[in-house]
Write a protein that holds these residues in place. Sequence first.
Motif, PDB file in Angstrom:
ATOM      1  N   ILE A 207      -2.058  -5.693  -7.594  1.00  0.00           N
ATOM      2  CA  ILE A 207      -1.316  -4.718  -7.213  1.00  0.00           C
ATOM      3  C   ILE A 207       0.112  -4.748  -7.398  1.00  0.00           C
ATOM      4  O   ILE A 207       1.013  -3.912  -7.836  1.00  0.00           O
ATOM      5  CB  ILE A 207      -1.580  -4.761  -5.530  1.00  0.00           C
ATOM      6  N   ARG A 208       0.842  -6.052  -7.544  1.00  0.00           N
ATOM      7  CA  ARG A 208       2.176  -6.404  -7.897  1.00  0.00           C
ATOM      8  C   ARG A 208       2.386  -5.727  -9.177  1.00  0.00           C
ATOM      9  O   ARG A 208       3.356  -4.981  -9.404  1.00  0.00           O
ATOM     10  CB  ARG A 208       2.544  -7.826  -7.785  1.00  0.00           C
TER      11      ARG A 208
ATOM     12  N   THR B   1       0.747  -1.256  -0.049  1.00  0.00           N
ATOM     13  CA  THR B   1      -0.040  -0.077   0.049  1.00  0.00           C
ATOM     14  C   THR B   1       0.775   1.223  -0.010  1.00  0.00           C
ATOM     15  O   THR B   1       0.492   2.183  -0.675  1.00  0.00           O
ATOM     16  CB  THR B   1      -0.810  -0.071   1.415  1.00  0.00           C
ATOM     17  N   TYR B   2       1.940   1.437   0.776  1.00  0.00           N
ATOM     18  CA  TYR B   2       2.992   2.259   0.928  1.00  0.00           C
ATOM     19  C   TYR B   2       3.513   2.584  -0.514  1.00  0.00           C
ATOM     20  O   TYR B   2       3.913   3.706  -0.895  1.00  0.00           O
ATOM     21  CB  TYR B   2       3.835   2.453   1.885  1.00  0.00           C
ATOM     22  N   ALA B   3       3.796   1.532  -0.991  1.00  0.00           N
ATOM     23  CA  ALA B   3       4.783   1.592  -2.320  1.00  0.00           C
ATOM     24  C   ALA B   3       3.827   2.312  -3.444  1.00  0.00           C
ATOM     25  O   ALA B   3       4.264   3.297  -4.220  1.00  0.00           O
ATOM     26  CB  ALA B   3       5.115   0.112  -2.822  1.00  0.00           C
ATOM     27  N   VAL B   4       2.469   1.939  -3.412  1.00  0.00           N
ATOM     28  CA  VAL B   4       1.687   2.601  -4.243  1.00  0.00           C
ATOM     29  C   VAL B   4       1.407   3.923  -3.985  1.00  0.00           C
ATOM     30  O   VAL B   4       1.597   5.032  -4.792  1.00  0.00           O
ATOM     31  CB  VAL B   4       0.143   2.033  -4.195  1.00  0.00           C
TER      32      VAL B   4
ATOM     33  N   GLU C  73       4.963  -1.930 -12.690  1.00  0.00           N
ATOM     34  CA  GLU C  73       5.028  -0.998 -13.585  1.00  0.00           C
ATOM     35  C   GLU C  73       5.108   0.371 -13.416  1.00  0.00           C
ATOM     36  O   GLU C  73       5.648   1.203 -14.094  1.00  0.00           O
ATOM     37  CB  GLU C  73       3.536  -0.870 -14.500  1.00  0.00           C
ATOM     38  N   LEU C  74       4.709   0.889 -12.266  1.00  0.00           N
ATOM     39  CA  LEU C  74       4.798   2.255 -11.803  1.00  0.00           C
ATOM     40  C   LEU C  74       6.429   2.420 -11.644  1.00  0.00           C
ATOM     41  O   LEU C  74       6.691   3.737 -11.973  1.00  0.00           O
ATOM     42  CB  LEU C  74       4.260   2.291 -10.275  1.00  0.00           C
ATOM     43  N   TYR C  75       7.158   1.659 -11.017  1.00  0.00           N
ATOM     44  CA  TYR C  75       8.368   1.936 -10.782  1.00  0.00           C
ATOM     45  C   TYR C  75       9.451   1.276 -11.753  1.00  0.00           C
ATOM     46  O   TYR C  75      10.628   1.727 -11.819  1.00  0.00           O
ATOM     47  CB  TYR C  75       9.046   1.503  -9.393  1.00  0.00           C
TER      48      TYR C  75
ATOM     49  N   GLU D 224     -10.457 -11.129 -13.125  1.00  0.00           N
ATOM     50  CA  GLU D 224     -10.434  -9.728 -13.189  1.00  0.00           C
ATOM     51  C   GLU D 224      -8.868  -9.364 -12.776  1.00  0.00           C
ATOM     52  O   GLU D 224      -8.179 -10.043 -12.067  1.00  0.00           O
ATOM     53  CB  GLU D 224     -11.281  -9.101 -12.501  1.00  0.00           C
ATOM     54  N   ASP D 225      -8.529  -8.111 -13.046  1.00  0.00           N
ATOM     55  CA  ASP D 225      -7.238  -7.618 -12.717  1.00  0.00           C
ATOM     56  C   ASP D 225      -7.535  -6.776 -11.335  1.00  0.00           C
ATOM     57  O   ASP D 225      -6.307  -6.299 -10.799  1.00  0.00           O
ATOM     58  CB  ASP D 225      -6.700  -6.744 -13.955  1.00  0.00           C
TER      59      ASP D 225
END
Lengths: 143, 450
Positions: free
Chosen positions: B231-232, B196-199, B237-239, B363-364
């Motif tokens: 979430i993984r 959660t904190y990573a997001v 993708e985010l980082y 679903e994703d």
Amino acid sequence: MKVQQISIFMENRAGRLAAVARLLGTTGINIRALSLADTSDFGILRLIVDKPEEAKKALKANSFTFNVTDVVAVQIPDEPGGLASVLEALQAQNVNVEYMYAFVEKCGGKAIVVFRFDDLDGAIGLLQGAGVRVLSRQEVLSL
Amino acid sequence: MPAMIEKKSKPDIRIWQPECECMERSALEALQAERLRLQVERVWQHCPYYAAKMREAGVEPGQIRTIDDVRRLPVTTKADLRDNYPFGIFASPLKDVVRLHASTGTTGKPTVVGYTRDDMQVWSDLVARFLVAGGLTNEDIVQIAFGYGLFTGGFGLHYGAERVGATVIPASSGNTERQIMILRDFGTTALVCTPTYAVYLGEALKQAGVDPEQLALRLGFFGGEFWTHAIRAKIEELYGITATDNYGLSEVVGPGVSGECPYQDGMHIAEDHFLVEVVDPTTLEPVPIGELGELVITTLSKKANPVIRYRTRDISRLNSEPCACGRTMRRMAKVTGRTDDMLIIRGVNVFPSQIEHVLLQFEDAQPHYLLVVTRERQMDQLEVRIEVSEYLFSDQMRQLHDIRERLQRKIDSALGIRAKLTLVEPGSLERFTGKAKRVLDLRNSEIPKN
């Protein structure tokens, strides 16, 4: 030549259709054509509206599940056999109609029917080849 | 000293303790049996509480010879540990204990755990195992954004990363501005925090005008809470990093019980240090391998406070198929539920997480669903209400029917009983749900069904 249709998932219970209609109404969106496919549990409401972008925004904000599908709006002579001749032209080439429904309004004295085909581009070519008028997105939005 | 080996053909496969992690199964099972025997002997002699429980169950250390004999031993619950607060269940005198940690006590007193010097060594190696499995090397710069303190997460990851030889930054949790400054200025290559904190941090970075992909970050080790594969994917993708999952609980050691390898298909259990059973939570009988059940863990090497057959309440399943990474240690699936959520319907154990498993194949995103149990004419009825997300929706009735049919078949086969499946609009379950309430059991109430 393709028109955006918005399809919305609906539970089959009292007040759900009214909720969508009211939401679009208060957002100033006009419904130009619609069809409702339903089972005992749930239904799919398909809409052609005058302001698709605003409709999507409003539906999203109110957490409706929906998707946007391309469909074709076709002008059909408002006379006996008008629809049959169009369908026959498609059938001869094995194009399948997944579903269809009619517009409320006429355009130039002719009826407008919305089609969803399995092969959308192929169907557009066929229809135009057979002299059937396919309405542009702009024409549909400005009806 | 443990050797770090690198397999040249598959550059991402690194194994911290290959002599343990890649042991032949037969040798491993012999080692487990020997360690189990010693552990039971130890608690018999040094933990009056365990000795009393064993006598009550009519079992003596001499009867524990094979790993299957573990089933003769009584189980240990959270309540047992709490009743012995703070040090009553320790097998080592405090003079040999070099560290104490405690689990958060949501109800009453926390559970205190201790570590001898040997325990600290083992724990560091266990954390090093999953860090190295996830790609960490001694050239990495690790930012630990877990809280330090009684919680085992912060110090556990700290010692493990140091053991690998990485450069460790004990950033601790919170203070996002400072986290961003460290990430950027220190050139952090590996991030440790909750998913959660990573997001959240990723969003904060963007707002601060920092493109997360432009950072030196290449690895993420996330844990401390439930997270989905979706979430993984989002974090990776985010980082632009590889994110791996690991599992542990303070009662048995903290982080380090199991962790993922680069194949990201289950977490390899450190079976040389933990004997893991998967049992039916009502009967405590073992379930066939691959089936969902409660994890019951016996520590095989812990000295300060060994635990015998600790009921984790965590629901998971084991996979004994060989893994391409070369480790022989069995893998466990992500923990997706707690036995506290378990329902018994027509005599069958049903976990909400089973529905979640099925939905995650479709679903994703985090699925929303509710299990409604009623009783009609003395028969339990289960209705599963599923909010239709865009992943489940189609504008064609035939496809929508197909999806519904597939869901129905998968749910029936996952649960082993027939459930009534109802597709509902998004948001419509909220009137029942507080936070993540997945169950509405109306069997003993007069409330009408709808």
